[in-house]
Structure formats: C-alpha cells, structure tokens
Design a protein around this motif. Structure first.
Motif, PDB file in Angstrom:
ATOM      1  N   ASP A   1       0.846  -1.184   0.000  1.00  0.00           N
ATOM      2  CA  ASP A   1       0.000   0.000   0.000  1.00  0.00           C
ATOM      3  C   ASP A   1       0.884   1.237   0.000  1.00  0.00           C
ATOM      4  O   ASP A   1       2.073   1.164   0.325  1.00  0.00           O
ATOM      5  CB  ASP A   1      -0.918   0.009   1.225  1.00  0.00           C
ATOM      6  CG  ASP A   1      -2.209   0.780   0.987  1.00  0.00           C
ATOM      7  OD1 ASP A   1      -2.270   1.532  -0.009  1.00  0.00           O
ATOM      8  OD2 ASP A   1      -3.140   0.624   1.787  1.00  0.00           O
ATOM      9  N   LEU A   2       0.291   2.357  -0.384  1.00  0.00           N
ATOM     10  CA  LEU A   2       0.967   3.649  -0.309  1.00  0.00           C
ATOM     11  C   LEU A   2       0.371   4.396   0.874  1.00  0.00           C
ATOM     12  O   LEU A   2      -0.732   4.921   0.800  1.00  0.00           O
ATOM     13  CB  LEU A   2       0.780   4.431  -1.612  1.00  0.00           C
ATOM     14  CG  LEU A   2       1.421   3.812  -2.844  1.00  0.00           C
ATOM     15  CD1 LEU A   2       0.932   4.501  -4.110  1.00  0.00           C
ATOM     16  CD2 LEU A   2       2.942   3.883  -2.757  1.00  0.00           C
ATOM     17  N   LEU A   3       1.107   4.420   1.979  1.00  0.00           N
ATOM     18  CA  LEU A   3       0.576   4.918   3.237  1.00  0.00           C
ATOM     19  C   LEU A   3       0.945   6.379   3.463  1.00  0.00           C
ATOM     20  O   LEU A   3       2.028   6.826   3.076  1.00  0.00           O
ATOM     21  CB  LEU A   3       1.100   4.055   4.384  1.00  0.00           C
ATOM     22  CG  LEU A   3       0.705   2.573   4.266  1.00  0.00           C
ATOM     23  CD1 LEU A   3       1.454   1.737   5.287  1.00  0.00           C
ATOM     24  CD2 LEU A   3      -0.789   2.396   4.422  1.00  0.00           C
ATOM     25  N   PRO A   4       0.068   7.140   4.110  1.00  0.00           N
ATOM     26  CA  PRO A   4       0.316   8.572   4.313  1.00  0.00           C
ATOM     27  C   PRO A   4       1.392   8.820   5.360  1.00  0.00           C
ATOM     28  O   PRO A   4       1.719   7.941   6.166  1.00  0.00           O
ATOM     29  CB  PRO A   4      -1.041   9.093   4.792  1.00  0.00           C
ATOM     30  CG  PRO A   4      -1.662   7.911   5.471  1.00  0.00           C
ATOM     31  CD  PRO A   4      -1.229   6.713   4.658  1.00  0.00           C
ATOM     32  N   ILE A   5       1.929  10.021   5.341  1.00  0.00           N
ATOM     33  CA  ILE A   5       2.964  10.405   6.294  1.00  0.00           C
ATOM     34  C   ILE A   5       2.491  11.599   7.113  1.00  0.00           C
ATOM     35  O   ILE A   5       1.685  12.408   6.644  1.00  0.00           O
ATOM     36  CB  ILE A   5       4.283  10.770   5.571  1.00  0.00           C
ATOM     37  CG1 ILE A   5       4.064  11.951   4.620  1.00  0.00           C
ATOM     38  CG2 ILE A   5       4.843   9.564   4.824  1.00  0.00           C
ATOM     39  CD1 ILE A   5       5.324  12.442   3.948  1.00  0.00           C
ATOM     40  N   PRO A   6       2.988  11.736   8.348  1.00  0.00           N
ATOM     41  CA  PRO A   6       2.682  12.936   9.137  1.00  0.00           C
ATOM     42  C   PRO A   6       3.509  14.107   8.630  1.00  0.00           C
ATOM     43  O   PRO A   6       4.689  13.942   8.296  1.00  0.00           O
ATOM     44  CB  PRO A   6       3.091  12.533  10.557  1.00  0.00           C
ATOM     45  CG  PRO A   6       4.145  11.496  10.371  1.00  0.00           C
ATOM     46  CD  PRO A   6       3.785  10.757   9.105  1.00  0.00           C
ATOM     47  N   TYR A   7       2.905  15.275   8.581  1.00  0.00           N
ATOM     48  CA  TYR A   7       3.616  16.446   8.067  1.00  0.00           C
ATOM     49  C   TYR A   7       4.306  17.156   9.228  1.00  0.00           C
ATOM     50  O   TYR A   7       3.794  18.117   9.808  1.00  0.00           O
ATOM     51  CB  TYR A   7       2.644  17.357   7.325  1.00  0.00           C
ATOM     52  CG  TYR A   7       2.045  16.685   6.110  1.00  0.00           C
ATOM     53  CD1 TYR A   7       2.856  16.007   5.197  1.00  0.00           C
ATOM     54  CD2 TYR A   7       0.670  16.696   5.884  1.00  0.00           C
ATOM     55  CE1 TYR A   7       2.317  15.362   4.099  1.00  0.00           C
ATOM     56  CE2 TYR A   7       0.120  16.070   4.778  1.00  0.00           C
ATOM     57  CZ  TYR A   7       0.958  15.397   3.885  1.00  0.00           C
ATOM     58  OH  TYR A   7       0.424  14.756   2.782  1.00  0.00           O
ATOM     59  N   THR A   8       5.502  16.627   9.546  1.00  0.00           N
ATOM     60  CA  THR A   8       6.322  17.154  10.635  1.00  0.00           C
ATOM     61  C   THR A   8       7.692  17.534  10.108  1.00  0.00           C
ATOM     62  O   THR A   8       8.096  17.102   9.012  1.00  0.00           O
ATOM     63  CB  THR A   8       6.489  16.115  11.753  1.00  0.00           C
ATOM     64  OG1 THR A   8       7.273  15.013  11.241  1.00  0.00           O
ATOM     65  CG2 THR A   8       5.140  15.592  12.239  1.00  0.00           C
ATOM     66  N   ALA A   9       8.421  18.305  10.886  1.00  0.00           N
ATOM     67  CA  ALA A   9       9.780  18.699  10.493  1.00  0.00           C
ATOM     68  C   ALA A   9      10.682  17.486  10.361  1.00  0.00           C
ATOM     69  O   ALA A   9      11.525  17.408   9.451  1.00  0.00           O
ATOM     70  CB  ALA A   9      10.337  19.686  11.514  1.00  0.00           C
ATOM     71  N   GLN A  10      10.505  16.510  11.251  1.00  0.00           N
ATOM     72  CA  GLN A  10      11.331  15.304  11.202  1.00  0.00           C
ATOM     73  C   GLN A  10      11.067  14.510   9.923  1.00  0.00           C
ATOM     74  O   GLN A  10      12.007  14.058   9.259  1.00  0.00           O
ATOM     75  CB  GLN A  10      11.056  14.434  12.427  1.00  0.00           C
ATOM     76  CG  GLN A  10      11.898  13.158  12.468  1.00  0.00           C
ATOM     77  CD  GLN A  10      11.542  12.266  13.638  1.00  0.00           C
ATOM     78  OE1 GLN A  10      10.438  12.346  14.185  1.00  0.00           O
ATOM     79  NE2 GLN A  10      12.464  11.402  14.034  1.00  0.00           N
ATOM     80  N   THR A  11       9.789  14.352   9.589  1.00  0.00           N
ATOM     81  CA  THR A  11       9.457  13.634   8.360  1.00  0.00           C
ATOM     82  C   THR A  11       9.948  14.386   7.135  1.00  0.00           C
ATOM     83  O   THR A  11      10.452  13.782   6.179  1.00  0.00           O
ATOM     84  CB  THR A  11       7.942  13.418   8.272  1.00  0.00           C
ATOM     85  OG1 THR A  11       7.465  12.819   9.465  1.00  0.00           O
ATOM     86  CG2 THR A  11       7.596  12.527   7.089  1.00  0.00           C
ATOM     87  N   LEU A  12       9.818  15.701   7.153  1.00  0.00           N
ATOM     88  CA  LEU A  12      10.287  16.507   6.032  1.00  0.00           C
ATOM     89  C   LEU A  12      11.775  16.309   5.806  1.00  0.00           C
ATOM     90  O   LEU A  12      12.223  16.109   4.670  1.00  0.00           O
ATOM     91  CB  LEU A  12       9.976  17.979   6.280  1.00  0.00           C
ATOM     92  CG  LEU A  12      10.470  18.967   5.217  1.00  0.00           C
ATOM     93  CD1 LEU A  12       9.837  18.676   3.858  1.00  0.00           C
ATOM     94  CD2 LEU A  12      10.172  20.404   5.648  1.00  0.00           C
ATOM     95  N   ASP A  13      12.557  16.339   6.866  1.00  0.00           N
ATOM     96  CA  ASP A  13      14.008  16.141   6.739  1.00  0.00           C
ATOM     97  C   ASP A  13      14.314  14.781   6.122  1.00  0.00           C
ATOM     98  O   ASP A  13      15.213  14.655   5.278  1.00  0.00           O
ATOM     99  CB  ASP A  13      14.686  16.242   8.103  1.00  0.00           C
ATOM    100  CG  ASP A  13      14.733  17.666   8.645  1.00  0.00           C
ATOM    101  OD1 ASP A  13      14.551  18.619   7.856  1.00  0.00           O
ATOM    102  OD2 ASP A  13      14.970  17.828   9.863  1.00  0.00           O
ATOM    103  N   ARG A  14      13.564  13.769   6.540  1.00  0.00           N
ATOM    104  CA  ARG A  14      13.822  12.421   6.037  1.00  0.00           C
ATOM    105  C   ARG A  14      13.432  12.302   4.563  1.00  0.00           C
ATOM    106  O   ARG A  14      14.161  11.704   3.763  1.00  0.00           O
ATOM    107  CB  ARG A  14      13.032  11.410   6.873  1.00  0.00           C
ATOM    108  CG  ARG A  14      13.513   9.976   6.721  1.00  0.00           C
ATOM    109  CD  ARG A  14      14.940   9.823   7.165  1.00  0.00           C
ATOM    110  NE  ARG A  14      15.326   8.408   7.259  1.00  0.00           N
ATOM    111  CZ  ARG A  14      16.569   7.986   7.173  1.00  0.00           C
ATOM    112  NH1 ARG A  14      17.547   8.866   6.988  1.00  0.00           N
ATOM    113  NH2 ARG A  14      16.859   6.707   7.279  1.00  0.00           N
ATOM    114  N   VAL A  15      12.288  12.866   4.192  1.00  0.00           N
ATOM    115  CA  VAL A  15      11.863  12.820   2.795  1.00  0.00           C
ATOM    116  C   VAL A  15      12.846  13.574   1.907  1.00  0.00           C
ATOM    117  O   VAL A  15      13.208  13.107   0.820  1.00  0.00           O
ATOM    118  CB  VAL A  15      10.439  13.389   2.639  1.00  0.00           C
ATOM    119  CG1 VAL A  15      10.094  13.588   1.168  1.00  0.00           C
ATOM    120  CG2 VAL A  15       9.419  12.468   3.297  1.00  0.00           C
ATOM    121  N   VAL A  16      13.295  14.734   2.361  1.00  0.00           N
ATOM    122  CA  VAL A  16      14.283  15.508   1.601  1.00  0.00           C
ATOM    123  C   VAL A  16      15.547  14.684   1.394  1.00  0.00           C
ATOM    124  O   VAL A  16      16.112  14.640   0.287  1.00  0.00           O
ATOM    125  CB  VAL A  16      14.595  16.827   2.329  1.00  0.00           C
ATOM    126  CG1 VAL A  16      15.861  17.477   1.761  1.00  0.00           C
ATOM    127  CG2 VAL A  16      13.421  17.791   2.222  1.00  0.00           C
TER     128      VAL A  16
END
Length: 288
Positions: free
Chosen positions: A112-127
């Motif tokens: 599945d393609l699961l959603p992510i929380p929009y947090t600074a930590q998640t943003l850093d990881r996605v970047v």
C-alpha cells in the motif's frame, strides 16, 4: 524539466499493445510502473522496447517508500536506475508516501501507499531520500501529492507547506494528481480550489487524472477512494480545467489501473483531456 510539455498520455497495459501498435494513437507518452520492468527480459521488455521506438515514456515508481523513517532499499533503487538507464524516459516519478519499514535490519514491505505525518522530522527524512534518489539516478524526479483519508494528530504543517518545502530544498519536480486533491478535499472537508490555488504549480511537471470509488465512512458520510477503476469524474475534470487555465499546457496522464477497459474507452479519456486543453486556450510556458 518542468517547462517541457509531452502532451497527454495514458498508463500502458499489455492487453492494449496490439491496438496501440496497429493504430499509432495520437498520444504524447505512455506511463509504466517501474516495478513491472525490473526483470532482465521477456515479453514486458519486448513490448516496452517497441513502444519506446514511437513514444516517450514516463516511469512511475510505487515501491521506493520515500516517506519511510528507515533507509531506502538500495537494491530496489538500483533496479529502478537500471530501468531508467535502459529506456531513458522523459519523466521519472514517485509517491509522497511510505510502503516499507526497516525493523531490526529486516526490511518489511507493505502492499500500500501509506500517508505520512507532516512534521519537520518527516520533512528532513523525505528531503534526504529525494536527494538520494536524484543523485543515484543522475536526474530530477517528480513527487506526487497523495490522496488522504485521515489527518495525523502530530501534524505540524499543511500538506501544501510540506510539499513546497520539499520541492524547494531538493529541486525535485512535482506531480499534481487532481483526483487525489478531490478525494482529500472531500474526505477531510477542505476546499479543493483553495488547495490548487496554493499548490506550487511552477514546479509541476505532470498532472494525473483518474477515477475514484465512493463509499460511506463509519458515520455515514461520503468517503472517496483512489481506485483508478473508472472514468474521470465530472468534478475532477472541472478542477483540471481550473489548473490548466492557470498553468498553461501541462503534461497530463490518464490513470486507469483496475477494471481496465478496452482500448477505445481509455483512449477517449485521453482525447477528452486533449480537448479540454485546447478549449482552455492553454499555451506552453503560460505565465504563472
């Protein structure tokens, strides 16, 4: 990358191969899911090679798991690179989602393609992950906005803010999936037009259109599901017109992955998108 216009395309399905080869439809490109071509040979590659002789390709990944807090699967990433190197597609893209979990060094995959929380930590990881993918492939990728059904309590920023910052920090391009916007707006009581007006459309390299299913949630409220199993809904066409009136010509894909119709039905959806593009008066490189 973002300024190039490749016309209107559809997702390639093997059952349509004969019709495509015989009819040579007036399309700009075909999209394929990268994971279907990570083997070395066989019928899938023979068909895709023949298709590539006449059309541009868009390679759309579904398994990189850009949003995972673990590590990217390097084997999967390099298999993607092999596909990209082999076919030199016009566009390469992935989802803003996660589908794997690095648990005690054992990588677990979820279908599945699961959603992510929009947090600074998640943003850093996605970047970090987008940078890694673009470096490995040696090219820009596009990242697609998700369809969402619930919001995380720990969310620290809006989806628009998250996507805008991700794009700015990585230089990636974006896919604007208009059907996903419509689904999320319904499910989370948002205004789809306001979302589209705030979206960083200067970075959009491709627009996606698809059909969705309808259901009811536990409270009896209308719930939309990103099913890709039917024609594009009238409301989604209206949102599409709103977008291209602002952006000008944008590469556009018709997605139909389940309950796949016959070729004439799918092709007509693409022709409808072309007609709306023409009627809108959209021009390449239209001012934002």
């Amino acid at each position: 990358m973002m300024d190039k216009y490749f016309g209107v395309g559809v997702g390639f399905k093997p059952e349509h191969f004969k019709d495509i080869m015989q009819g040579q439809p007036d399309l700009g490109f075909f999209e394929v899911h990268a994971e279907n071509y990570m083997g070395d040979g066989g019928a899938p590659h023979r068909m895709l090679g023949a298709l590539r002789e006449n059309y541009q390709l868009s390679v759309h990944g579904v398994g990189l798991s850009l949003g995972t807090m673990g590590n990217l699967d390097q084997t999967h990433l390099h298999r993607l690179k092999d596909v990209v190197d082999r076919y030199q597609p016009a566009l390469v893209s992935e989802h803003l989602a996660w589908s794997s979990h690095d648990e005690a060094k054992n990588l677990l995959f979820l279908n599945d393609l699961l959603p992510i929380p929009y947090t600074a930590q998640t943003l850093d990881r996605v970047v970090e992950h987008v940078d890694q993918v673009q470096t490995t492939l040696g090219r820009q990728i596009l990242v697609e906005n998700p369809s969402t059904y619930v919001a995380f309590s720990e969310t620290q920023m809006s989806e628009i803010d998250f996507i805008t910052q991700m794009q700015s920090r990585t230089g990636c391009g974006l896919i604007l999936d208009v059907n996903n916007v419509y689904i999320s707006a319904n499910n989370q009581n948002m205004d789809a037009f306001e979302y589209l007006d705030a979206f960083p459309t200067h970075a959009v390299g491709e627009i996606h259109l698809a059909g969705h299913a309808e259901d009811l949630d536990d409270e009896g409220k209308r719930l939309l599901i990103d099913a890709h199993d039917r024609k594009v809904a009238p409301d989604v066409w209206t949102l599409y017109q709103h977008v291209i009136a602002k952006t000008g010509e944008k590469t556009t894909l018709i997605e139909w992955d389940n309950d796949v119709p016959d070729w004439p039905t799918l092709y007509q959806e693409a022709l409808d998108a072309k007609s709306l593009m023409a009627k809108s008066g959209a021009k390449t490189h239209a001012a934002e």
